[in-house]
Design an enzyme around this catalytic site. Structure first.
Site, PDB file in Angstrom:
ATOM      1  N   ARG A  10       0.830  -1.208   0.000  1.00 20.41           N
ATOM      2  CA  ARG A  10       0.000   0.000   0.000  1.00 20.41           C
ATOM      3  C   ARG A  10       0.871   1.268   0.000  1.00 20.41           C
ATOM      4  O   ARG A  10       1.010   1.932  -1.022  1.00 20.41           O
ATOM      5  CB  ARG A  10      -0.950  -0.024   1.221  1.00 20.41           C
ATOM      6  N   ASP A  11       1.519   1.565   1.109  1.00 15.83           N
ATOM      7  CA  ASP A  11       2.315   2.796   1.173  1.00 15.83           C
ATOM      8  C   ASP A  11       3.428   2.723   0.131  1.00 15.83           C
ATOM      9  O   ASP A  11       3.794   3.732  -0.483  1.00 15.83           O
ATOM     10  CB  ASP A  11       2.905   2.956   2.589  1.00 15.83           C
ATOM     11  N   HIS A  35       5.308   4.731  12.537  1.00 17.33           N
ATOM     12  CA  HIS A  35       5.251   4.618  11.068  1.00 17.33           C
ATOM     13  C   HIS A  35       6.205   5.680  10.519  1.00 17.33           C
ATOM     14  O   HIS A  35       5.806   6.819  10.265  1.00 17.33           O
ATOM     15  CB  HIS A  35       3.804   4.859  10.628  1.00 17.33           C
ATOM     16  N   HIS A  50       8.901   7.213   7.872  1.00 17.34           N
ATOM     17  CA  HIS A  50       9.538   7.257   6.558  1.00 17.34           C
ATOM     18  C   HIS A  50      11.001   7.642   6.755  1.00 17.34           C
ATOM     19  O   HIS A  50      11.369   8.211   7.772  1.00 17.34           O
ATOM     20  CB  HIS A  50       8.789   8.228   5.640  1.00 17.34           C
ATOM     21  N   CYS A  82       4.272   9.186   0.221  1.00 21.67           N
ATOM     22  CA  CYS A  82       2.886   9.640   0.117  1.00 21.67           C
ATOM     23  C   CYS A  82       2.784  10.606  -1.049  1.00 21.67           C
ATOM     24  O   CYS A  82       3.548  11.566  -1.132  1.00 21.67           O
ATOM     25  CB  CYS A  82       2.445  10.315   1.409  1.00 21.67           C
ATOM     26  N   ASN A  87       8.853   4.195   3.404  1.00 21.81           N
ATOM     27  CA  ASN A  87       8.944   3.783   4.808  1.00 21.81           C
ATOM     28  C   ASN A  87      10.326   3.192   5.052  1.00 21.81           C
ATOM     29  O   ASN A  87      10.965   2.692   4.138  1.00 21.81           O
ATOM     30  CB  ASN A  87       7.927   2.676   5.116  1.00 21.81           C
TER      31      ASN A  87
HETATM   32  P1  HMG Z   1     -13.225  14.195  -2.292  1.00 20.53           P
HETATM   33  O1  HMG Z   1     -13.023  14.556  -3.738  1.00 20.53           O
HETATM   34  O2  HMG Z   1     -13.297  15.316  -1.300  1.00 20.53           O
HETATM   35  O3  HMG Z   1     -14.473  13.225  -2.112  1.00 20.53           O
HETATM   36  O4  HMG Z   1     -12.066  13.219  -1.866  1.00 20.53           O
HETATM   37  P2  HMG Z   1     -16.000  13.389  -2.417  1.00 20.53           P
HETATM   38  O5  HMG Z   1     -16.717  12.670  -1.317  1.00 20.53           O
HETATM   39  O6  HMG Z   1     -16.348  14.832  -2.690  1.00 20.53           O
HETATM   40  O7  HMG Z   1     -16.190  12.549  -3.764  1.00 20.53           O
HETATM   41  C1  HMG Z   1     -15.638  12.973  -5.018  1.00 20.53           C
HETATM   42  C2  HMG Z   1     -15.610  11.790  -5.980  1.00 20.53           C
HETATM   43  O8  HMG Z   1     -14.741  10.760  -5.474  1.00 20.53           O
HETATM   44  C3  HMG Z   1     -16.964  11.107  -6.165  1.00 20.53           C
HETATM   45  O9  HMG Z   1     -16.985  10.569  -7.481  1.00 20.53           O
HETATM   46  C4  HMG Z   1     -16.922   9.954  -5.194  1.00 20.53           C
HETATM   47  O10 HMG Z   1     -17.771   8.901  -5.535  1.00 20.53           O
HETATM   48  C5  HMG Z   1     -15.465   9.537  -5.304  1.00 20.53           C
HETATM   49  P3  HMG Z   1     -17.671  11.346  -8.728  1.00 20.53           P
HETATM   50  O11 HMG Z   1     -19.088  11.567  -8.274  1.00 20.53           O
HETATM   51  O12 HMG Z   1     -16.887  12.626  -8.894  1.00 20.53           O
HETATM   52  O13 HMG Z   1     -17.508  10.388  -9.860  1.00 20.53           O
HETATM   53  N1  HMG Z   1     -14.985   8.887  -4.077  1.00 20.53           N
HETATM   54  C6  HMG Z   1     -14.438   7.649  -4.031  1.00 20.53           C
HETATM   55  N2  HMG Z   1     -14.168   6.737  -4.978  1.00 20.53           N
HETATM   56  C7  HMG Z   1     -13.623   5.589  -4.584  1.00 20.53           C
HETATM   57  N3  HMG Z   1     -13.315   5.303  -3.287  1.00 20.53           N
HETATM   58  C8  HMG Z   1     -13.545   6.198  -2.315  1.00 20.53           C
HETATM   59  C9  HMG Z   1     -14.138   7.429  -2.680  1.00 20.53           C
HETATM   60  N4  HMG Z   1     -14.501   8.516  -1.975  1.00 20.53           N
HETATM   61  C10 HMG Z   1     -15.009   9.393  -2.831  1.00 20.53           C
HETATM   62  N5  HMG Z   1     -13.228   5.920  -1.054  1.00 20.53           N
HETATM   63  C11 HMG Z   1     -11.102  11.465  -0.554  1.00 20.53           C
HETATM   64  C12 HMG Z   1     -11.947  12.724  -0.541  1.00 20.53           C
HETATM   65  C13 HMG Z   1     -10.729  11.131   0.872  1.00 20.53           C
HETATM   66  C14 HMG Z   1     -11.882  10.317  -1.178  1.00 20.53           C
HETATM   67  C15 HMG Z   1      -9.847  11.757  -1.418  1.00 20.53           C
HETATM   68  O14 HMG Z   1      -9.225  12.900  -0.918  1.00 20.53           O
HETATM   69  C16 HMG Z   1      -8.865  10.626  -1.412  1.00 20.53           C
HETATM   70  O15 HMG Z   1      -9.103   9.565  -1.977  1.00 20.53           O
HETATM   71  N6  HMG Z   1      -7.708  10.832  -0.773  1.00 20.53           N
HETATM   72  C17 HMG Z   1      -6.730   9.766  -0.640  1.00 20.53           C
HETATM   73  C18 HMG Z   1      -5.374  10.308  -0.454  1.00 20.53           C
HETATM   74  C19 HMG Z   1      -4.436   9.167  -0.234  1.00 20.53           C
HETATM   75  O16 HMG Z   1      -4.715   8.009  -0.529  1.00 20.53           O
HETATM   76  N7  HMG Z   1      -3.267   9.496   0.305  1.00 20.53           N
HETATM   77  C20 HMG Z   1      -2.268   8.492   0.580  1.00 20.53           C
HETATM   78  C21 HMG Z   1      -2.623   7.620   1.737  1.00 20.53           C
HETATM   79  S1  HMG Z   1      -2.318   8.395   3.319  1.00 20.53           S
HETATM   80  C22 HMG Z   1      -0.636   8.146   3.585  1.00 20.53           C
HETATM   81  O17 HMG Z   1       0.079   7.680   2.724  1.00 20.53           O
HETATM   82  C23 HMG Z   1      -0.094   8.456   4.946  1.00 20.53           C
HETATM   83  C24 HMG Z   1       0.154   7.197   5.797  1.00 20.53           C
HETATM   84  O18 HMG Z   1       1.037   6.311   5.148  1.00 20.53           O
HETATM   85  C25 HMG Z   1       0.740   7.604   7.149  1.00 20.53           C
HETATM   86  C26 HMG Z   1       1.967   8.523   7.018  1.00 20.53           C
HETATM   87  O19 HMG Z   1       2.929   8.168   6.350  1.00 20.53           O
HETATM   88  O20 HMG Z   1       1.873   9.597   7.612  1.00 20.53           O
HETATM   89  C27 HMG Z   1      -1.159   6.449   6.067  1.00 20.53           C
HETATM   90 MG    MG Z   2       3.164   6.475   5.167  1.00 21.12          MG
END
Ligand code: HMG
Ligand code: MG
Length: 301
Positions: free
Chosen positions: A15-16, A208, A210, A241, A250
């Site tokens: 995933r990450d 966690h 990096h 990320c 990581n």
């Molecule tokens: P948004 O655009 O604000 O969401 O995104 P929305 O509710 O307004 O929906 C917009 C569109 O997205 C809609 O589709 C929804 O259906 C769709 P449309 O009508 O335009 O066709 N949608 C989805 N589709 C599939 N799966 C879903 C989903 N939700 C909405 N779950 C949202 C908000 C949170 C979804 C967006 O910002 C997003 O996906 N962000 C993900 C960012 C991400 O993955 N970042 C990396 C992971 S975090 C990380 O790496 C840190 C970590 O490792 C810890 C660390 O290192 O610190 C965990």
């Molecule tokens: Mg991370």
């Protein structure tokens, strides 16, 4: 100060690691093989996929196929990120037993990563936790930017503690503290844990880290001295990320395992099998593993 006698290692590479791969999207079959190899190496907790918007993170767009495609090994937990109810509902269709919500200790990062404020994110997570509870699914929580933010700079330990407490009180069984951009140093890591453990019992906190600045192992040692016994790591040091520009992967699982073995800390994981898996996936991505231990020991056979 004493170190834990055993550590739970949470593998992040599928995933990450793969969420941030530039260029061609890694084929679903390769992701599945990676997850299966990691489980065969003895890793019991694997973050396998991410049910986020494919518009935001196209690399994770095949989460349903990945989760449905893996041959599950008994005793292994295959987890996935679910930022909202839509993500959770999709994850439930493929029978997840554990998911994770992810928030941040930085307002700016929260906006960039999940398009809402910290307070809004916590409100958004409530129904995710309620639905997961009904479905008998455990929920992990993340706090990002615990040792610094790419947009805001320094982050107060009290802010980390506040968000971690909110996630824990909401029902997250474990809260993973993310040094998203790998800027932390050991004393800062200790101070962050000292503040957070006053709000969440230490056994429910994970590190966690990096490794952007090469400090992750030193930081892990520092927080293990504080009692942290859950470590997130990614085989071959994959990842980063997409919403934290310049952040590298990581800390490498291989390097963490070597450190833990040297300290006499149990994990139940076969280091050489992880090294071999790291070489294999790095080969698929056209490079060498980003793990000093892997490079030093080399692939077996
Ligand atoms: P948004 O655009 O604000 O969401 O995104 P929305 O509710 O307004 O929906 C917009 C569109 O997205 C809609 O589709 C929804 O259906 C769709 P449309 O009508 O335009 O066709 N949608 C989805 N589709 C599939 N799966 C879903 C989903 N939700 C909405 N779950 C949202 C908000 C949170 C979804 C967006 O910002 C997003 O996906 N962000 C993900 C960012 C991400 O993955 N970042 C990396 C992971 S975090 C990380 O790496 C840190 C970590 O490792 C810890 C660390 O290192 O610190 C965990
Ligand atoms: Mg991370």
């Amino acid at each position: 100060m004493s170190l834990p006698s055993s550590v739970k290692l949470f593998e992040m590479a599928p995933r990450d690691g793969l969420q941030n791969e530039p260029g061609a999207i890694v084929p679903t079959a390769t992701k599945i093989e990676l997850i299966e190899r990691l489980a065969s190496a003895g890793i019991k907790h694997i973050e396998a996929a991410s049910f986020v918007s494919p518009k935001w993170v196209p690399q994770m767009g095949d989460a349903v196929d990945v989760m449905a495609g893996i041959k599950r090994q008994p005793g292994v937990v295959y987890s996935a990120l679910t930022p909202n109810l839509k993500g959770l509902e999709n994850a439930l269709t493929v029978g997840v037993e554990e998911v994770a919500v992810f928030g941040a200790a930085s307002e700016a990062f929260s906006q960039k990563n999940i398009n809402c404020s910290i307070a809004e994110s916590l409100t958004r997570f409530e129904p995710v936790l309620a639905r997961a509870r009904d479905a008998g699914v455990r929920v992990r929580g993340y706090v990002s930017c615990v040792l610094g933010c790419p947009y805001e700079g320094e982050i107060a330990p009290a802010k980390v503690a506040e968000v971690a407490k909110a996630l824990y009180e909401m029902g997250c069984y474990e809260v993973s503290l993310g040094d998203t951009i790998g800027v932390g140093t050991p004393l800062a890591a200790k101070r962050m844990i000292e503040a957070t453990r006053q709000q969440v019992p230490i056994e429910f906190l994970a590190a966690h880290f990096h490794d952007t600045y090469g400090m992750a192992l030193a930081n892990l040692y520092a927080v293990m001295e504080e009692g942290v016994s859950v470590i997130d790591a990614a085989t071959a040091g994959l990842g980063g990320c997409p919403y934290a520009k310049g952040a590298s992967g990581n800390v490498a699982t291989e390097d963490v395992l070597y450190l833990l073995e040297g300290l006499g800390i149990e994990t139940g994981i076969d280091l050489q099998a992880v090294i071999d898996t790291g070489y294999w996936i790095s080969g698929e991505l056209g490079r060498k593993p980003n793990s000093k231990v892997a490079l030093a020991k080399g692939v077996s056979g």
